[in-house]
Structure formats: structure tokens, C-alpha cells
Design a protein around this motif. Structure first.
Motif, PDB file in Angstrom:
ATOM      1  N   GLY A  24       0.824  -1.205   0.000  1.00  0.00           N
ATOM      2  CA  GLY A  24       0.000   0.000   0.000  1.00  0.00           C
ATOM      3  C   GLY A  24       0.858   1.255   0.000  1.00  0.00           C
ATOM      4  N   LYS A  25       2.120   1.091   0.453  1.00  0.00           N
ATOM      5  CA  LYS A  25       3.029   2.247   0.496  1.00  0.00           C
ATOM      6  C   LYS A  25       4.114   2.058  -0.573  1.00  0.00           C
ATOM      7  CE  LYS A  25       5.884   4.636   3.916  1.00  0.00           C
ATOM      8  NZ  LYS A  25       7.195   3.983   3.723  1.00  0.00           N
ATOM      9  N   ASP A  26       4.731   0.880  -0.548  1.00  0.00           N
ATOM     10  CA  ASP A  26       5.768   0.570  -1.541  1.00  0.00           C
ATOM     11  C   ASP A  26       5.153  -0.301  -2.629  1.00  0.00           C
ATOM     12  OD1 ASP A  26       7.796   1.653   0.288  1.00  0.00           O
ATOM     13  OD2 ASP A  26       7.354  -0.136   1.482  1.00  0.00           O
ATOM     14  N   LEU A  27       5.584  -0.077  -3.856  1.00  0.00           N
ATOM     15  CA  LEU A  27       5.076  -0.911  -4.954  1.00  0.00           C
ATOM     16  C   LEU A  27       5.697  -2.315  -4.834  1.00  0.00           C
ATOM     17  CD1 LEU A  27       3.297  -0.627  -7.548  1.00  0.00           C
ATOM     18  CD2 LEU A  27       5.459  -0.373  -8.793  1.00  0.00           C
ATOM     19  N   ILE A  28       4.844  -3.324  -4.745  1.00  0.00           N
ATOM     20  CA  ILE A  28       5.310  -4.708  -4.579  1.00  0.00           C
ATOM     21  C   ILE A  28       5.536  -5.310  -5.974  1.00  0.00           C
ATOM     22  CG2 ILE A  28       4.671  -6.997  -3.679  1.00  0.00           C
ATOM     23  CD1 ILE A  28       5.031  -4.745  -1.509  1.00  0.00           C
ATOM     24  N   ILE A  29       6.738  -5.808  -6.200  1.00  0.00           N
ATOM     25  CA  ILE A  29       7.006  -6.458  -7.486  1.00  0.00           C
ATOM     26  C   ILE A  29       7.361  -7.924  -7.219  1.00  0.00           C
ATOM     27  CG2 ILE A  29       8.480  -6.524  -9.558  1.00  0.00           C
ATOM     28  CD1 ILE A  29       6.922  -3.955  -9.556  1.00  0.00           C
ATOM     29  N   ILE A  30       6.488  -8.806  -7.674  1.00  0.00           N
ATOM     30  CA  ILE A  30       6.774 -10.242  -7.598  1.00  0.00           C
ATOM     31  C   ILE A  30       7.198 -10.649  -9.004  1.00  0.00           C
ATOM     32  CG2 ILE A  30       5.806 -12.526  -7.152  1.00  0.00           C
ATOM     33  CD1 ILE A  30       3.813 -11.201  -5.251  1.00  0.00           C
ATOM     34  N   PRO A 194      -5.874  -4.890   0.046  1.00  0.00           N
ATOM     35  CA  PRO A 194      -4.616  -4.901  -0.714  1.00  0.00           C
ATOM     36  C   PRO A 194      -4.730  -5.743  -1.982  1.00  0.00           C
ATOM     37  CG  PRO A 194      -4.434  -6.262   1.255  1.00  0.00           C
ATOM     38  CD  PRO A 194      -5.794  -5.646   1.301  1.00  0.00           C
ATOM     39  N   ILE A 195      -4.287  -5.184  -3.079  1.00  0.00           N
ATOM     40  CA  ILE A 195      -4.454  -5.902  -4.356  1.00  0.00           C
ATOM     41  C   ILE A 195      -3.266  -5.673  -5.286  1.00  0.00           C
ATOM     42  CG2 ILE A 195      -5.924  -3.971  -5.169  1.00  0.00           C
ATOM     43  CD1 ILE A 195      -6.986  -6.966  -6.700  1.00  0.00           C
ATOM     44  N   ILE A 196      -2.802  -6.770  -5.884  1.00  0.00           N
ATOM     45  CA  ILE A 196      -1.795  -6.661  -6.935  1.00  0.00           C
ATOM     46  C   ILE A 196      -2.366  -7.276  -8.222  1.00  0.00           C
ATOM     47  CG2 ILE A 196       0.087  -6.762  -5.249  1.00  0.00           C
ATOM     48  CD1 ILE A 196       0.710  -9.588  -6.389  1.00  0.00           C
ATOM     49  N   ALA A 219      -4.518   2.501 -12.351  1.00  0.00           N
ATOM     50  CA  ALA A 219      -5.744   2.188 -11.603  1.00  0.00           C
ATOM     51  C   ALA A 219      -5.493   2.146 -10.096  1.00  0.00           C
ATOM     52  CB  ALA A 219      -6.323   0.859 -12.085  1.00  0.00           C
ATOM     53  N   GLY A 220      -4.200   2.148  -9.700  1.00  0.00           N
ATOM     54  CA  GLY A 220      -3.897   2.213  -8.258  1.00  0.00           C
ATOM     55  C   GLY A 220      -3.445   0.911  -7.629  1.00  0.00           C
ATOM     56  N   THR A 221      -2.940  -0.027  -8.442  1.00  0.00           N
ATOM     57  CA  THR A 221      -2.524  -1.324  -7.876  1.00  0.00           C
ATOM     58  C   THR A 221      -1.411  -1.167  -6.829  1.00  0.00           C
ATOM     59  OG1 THR A 221      -1.835  -3.577  -8.421  1.00  0.00           O
ATOM     60  CG2 THR A 221      -0.742  -1.845  -9.651  1.00  0.00           C
ATOM     61  N   ASP A 222      -1.402  -2.097  -5.865  1.00  0.00           N
ATOM     62  CA  ASP A 222      -0.334  -2.118  -4.861  1.00  0.00           C
ATOM     63  C   ASP A 222       0.908  -2.835  -5.382  1.00  0.00           C
ATOM     64  OD1 ASP A 222      -1.822  -0.833  -2.814  1.00  0.00           O
ATOM     65  OD2 ASP A 222      -2.872  -2.720  -2.392  1.00  0.00           O
ATOM     66  N   GLY A 223       0.782  -3.488  -6.527  1.00  0.00           N
ATOM     67  CA  GLY A 223       1.944  -4.207  -7.028  1.00  0.00           C
ATOM     68  C   GLY A 223       1.635  -4.979  -8.288  1.00  0.00           C
ATOM     69  N   LEU A 224       2.675  -5.634  -8.802  1.00  0.00           N
ATOM     70  CA  LEU A 224       2.538  -6.412 -10.038  1.00  0.00           C
ATOM     71  C   LEU A 224       3.183  -7.776  -9.849  1.00  0.00           C
ATOM     72  CD1 LEU A 224       3.663  -3.655 -12.571  1.00  0.00           C
ATOM     73  CD2 LEU A 224       1.317  -4.528 -12.312  1.00  0.00           C
ATOM     74  N   LEU A 225       2.668  -8.756 -10.555  1.00  0.00           N
ATOM     75  CA  LEU A 225       3.304 -10.071 -10.606  1.00  0.00           C
ATOM     76  C   LEU A 225       3.688 -10.305 -12.066  1.00  0.00           C
ATOM     77  CD1 LEU A 225       2.033 -13.398  -9.025  1.00  0.00           C
ATOM     78  CD2 LEU A 225       2.904 -13.293 -11.352  1.00  0.00           C
ATOM     79  N   ILE A 226       4.988 -10.450 -12.312  1.00  0.00           N
ATOM     80  CA  ILE A 226       5.474 -10.545 -13.686  1.00  0.00           C
ATOM     81  C   ILE A 226       6.319 -11.813 -13.846  1.00  0.00           C
ATOM     82  CG2 ILE A 226       6.857  -9.390 -15.490  1.00  0.00           C
ATOM     83  CD1 ILE A 226       4.481  -7.671 -14.721  1.00  0.00           C
ATOM     84  N   GLU A 227       6.018 -12.610 -14.855  1.00  0.00           N
ATOM     85  CA  GLU A 227       6.829 -13.800 -15.124  1.00  0.00           C
ATOM     86  C   GLU A 227       8.058 -13.407 -15.955  1.00  0.00           C
ATOM     87  OE1 GLU A 227       4.021 -17.638 -14.614  1.00  0.00           O
ATOM     88  OE2 GLU A 227       4.081 -16.854 -16.654  1.00  0.00           O
TER      89      GLU A 227
END
Ligand code: PEP
Ligand code: MN
Length: 263
Positions: A24-30, A194-196, A219-227
Motif C-alpha cells: 500500500g506504500k511501496d510498490l510490490i514487485i513479484i 490490498p491488491i496486486i 488504476a492504483g494497484t499495490d503491485g505487479l506479478l510478472i513472469e
């Protein structure tokens, strides 16, 4: 989303920490490969993604549609998780059954519940008894209420660290793999959830990953999951939707820029 009123835990706004990041504060990158295939493939990804990804995908158990497709290395890949830990990058891994919780616990920092197990209620109850962050993917044709209820199953057992992941739902789209429902992002944020976003499984198409990532950020996502895979063309699963290292770097830089701009 009136159904939230019936729930005790989801949407109550607890802070979720993943190592040094606050959701919610830091962008989460998986990021990382669809599945661990070999030492070279996995550890080169770990070295490349260290300092970029919040969590490295370290998937040993793969839920595959076709029983003859690559099913993941399973327990014999645990030594690779051990080696990745020495590179000092936090790991996330999918579990498909409760026995895998104990198998993975000493090695990983977060669990993933995949789309196919979103309503595996016994698995949700078991994972709810752990204290690691959980990425809960949206079921293949799950309504928002079903998805949120799945999170409540986990949280009711004590683990409040549940992060939703939109990964596309089944519609009548005949070109993309799924229909990425980005409307859930502002909807969830409005209700403190919380949503990614996973644009890889959400579209199944490499060329759509960057534009849909940017749309998710807008759109305001908290993060992304990228392969990410060192050589996507040779990947044993999801080869059409994994980025190579250069493509990931380009996306990562663009996404960071956009995120800072919007802040
Ligand atoms: C995955 O992220 O490895 C995966 C299998 O995704 P999904 O559950 O969204 O299909
Ligand atoms: Mn995949």
C-alpha cells in the motif's frame, strides 16, 4: 460490496509487511519464472532480480491443465531454494496441498494460493494457521464475493496478511488467455483491500504485459506479478507470457517512473 459487512476480518485495514516493503506504500514487485526448471535458469533469475523484485517466484509445484505437461521439480528442487536464499532475495512459492506448507516453510517468505485452489477451503484453513504473507489469486471464474470470502477463510484462522491478486477471469475472449479485470483495483482500494495485478496470466500475451502493467498502476494497484525467464522461448511452461531480462528491465523502469509520477 455490501457483503463485506458480514465479514469480520477482510477490509479492516491491517498493515502487511513483506520484508522491507509495506503493502500500500511501496510498490510490490513479484517476479521470476513461471516454474523452477533448472539451477542455471533459477539462479540466474535470482541474481538478475535481486534488488528489483520484492519477492522472487520460486515455484516447485505447478498446477498444470494438462497432466502430461511439466509439473514442476517438486521436492527435489528444494536445494535450489536453499541456494537462492544465499543470494538474499525473498522467495514466494505456490502450494497446492497443505502438506506442502511444511515442506516449503523454512525456505520461503510468502505463499501463493493459485487460481485453481482459490476455493480449496481446507487448504485456505491450513494456510491461515501460518504467519507468512499470502498472495491469494482470483479463481478462474470467481465472483468478487467468492474471492473475498476465500480471504476471510484464511484470515479467520489468524493470518491477516492476505494480498489479493487479480489474474484474469474466464470470459468469451478468444484471443487473450483470460480477461484481466482491472476494475477490481480501484474497487478494492476503496474498501481498504490490498491488491496486486498479474498481467501475464491475465492476458497470456507478452506484448500486452507492459501496457496492462501501466494500466494497473494507473488504476492504483499495490503491485505487479510478472513472469520473467532467461530464455522464454525455451520455457517449460507459459513461454508466451514471460519476459526476458531486457524486457523486464524496460518494464521495470517504465513502471517505476509512472508510479513516481502518479504519487
Ligand atoms: C502462477 O502464478 O504460477 C499460476 C499458476 O497462476 P494462476 O494460478 O493465476 O493460473
Ligand atoms: Mn505461469
Amino acid at each position: 460490496m455490501d457483503f463485506l459487512k458480514k465479514l469480520k476480518f477482510v477490509g479492516k485495514g491491517n498493515e502487511i509487511k513483506i520484508n522491507n516493503s509495506i503493502v500500500g506504500k511501496d510498490l510490490i514487485i513479484i517476479a521470476g519464472p513461471c516454474g523452477i526448471e533448472s539451477e542455471e535458469q533459477f539462479l540466474s533469475s535470482a541474481k538478475f532480480l535481486k534488488d528489483k523484485a520484492t519477492l522472487l517466484r520460486a515455484h516447485l509445484f505447478k498446477p498444470r491443465t494438462n497432466p502430461y505437461s511439466f509439473q514442476g521439480l517438486g521436492e527435489k528442487g528444494l536445494n535450489l531454494l536453499e541456494k537462492a536464499k544465499k543470494i538474499k532475495i525473498p522467495l514466494i512459492s505456490e502450494i497446492m496441498e497443505s502438506s506442502q506448507i511444511e515442506i516449503l516453510s523454512d525456505y520461503i517468505d510468502a505463499f501463493q494460493i493459485g487460481a485453481r485452489n482459490m476455493q480449496n477451503f481446507n487448504l485456505l484453513k491450513a494456510i491461515g494457521k501460518t504467519d507468512k504473507p499470502i498472495i491469494l489469486k482470483r479463481g478462474i471464474s470467481a465472483t468478487i464475493e467468492e474471492w473475498v470470502n476465500a480471504a476471510e477463510y484464511i484470515m479467520k484462522e489468524g493470518n491477516l496478511n492476505v494480498i489479493f491478486c487479480e489474474r484474469g477471469i474466464r470470459t468469451y475472449s478468444d484471443v487473450t488467455r483470460n480477461t484481466l479485470d482491472l476494475s477490481v483495483v480501484p474497487l478494492f482500494k476503496k474498501h481498504n483491500l490490498p491488491i496486486i495485478v498479474d498481467p501475464c496470466h491475465g492476458t497470456g500475451m507478452k506484448e500486452l504485459i507492459a501496457p496492462m502493467s501501466k494500466a494497473a498502476i494507473a488504476a492504483g494497484t499495490d503491485g505487479l506479478l510478472i513472469e520473467v525467464h532467461p530464455n522464454p522461448a525455451e520455457a517449460l511452461s507459459d513461454s508466451n507470457q514471460q519476459l526476458n531480462f531486457t524486457e523486464f528491465d524496460d518494464l521495470f523502469n517504465e513502471v517505476k517512473k509512472l508510479n513516481n509520477f502518479l504519487k
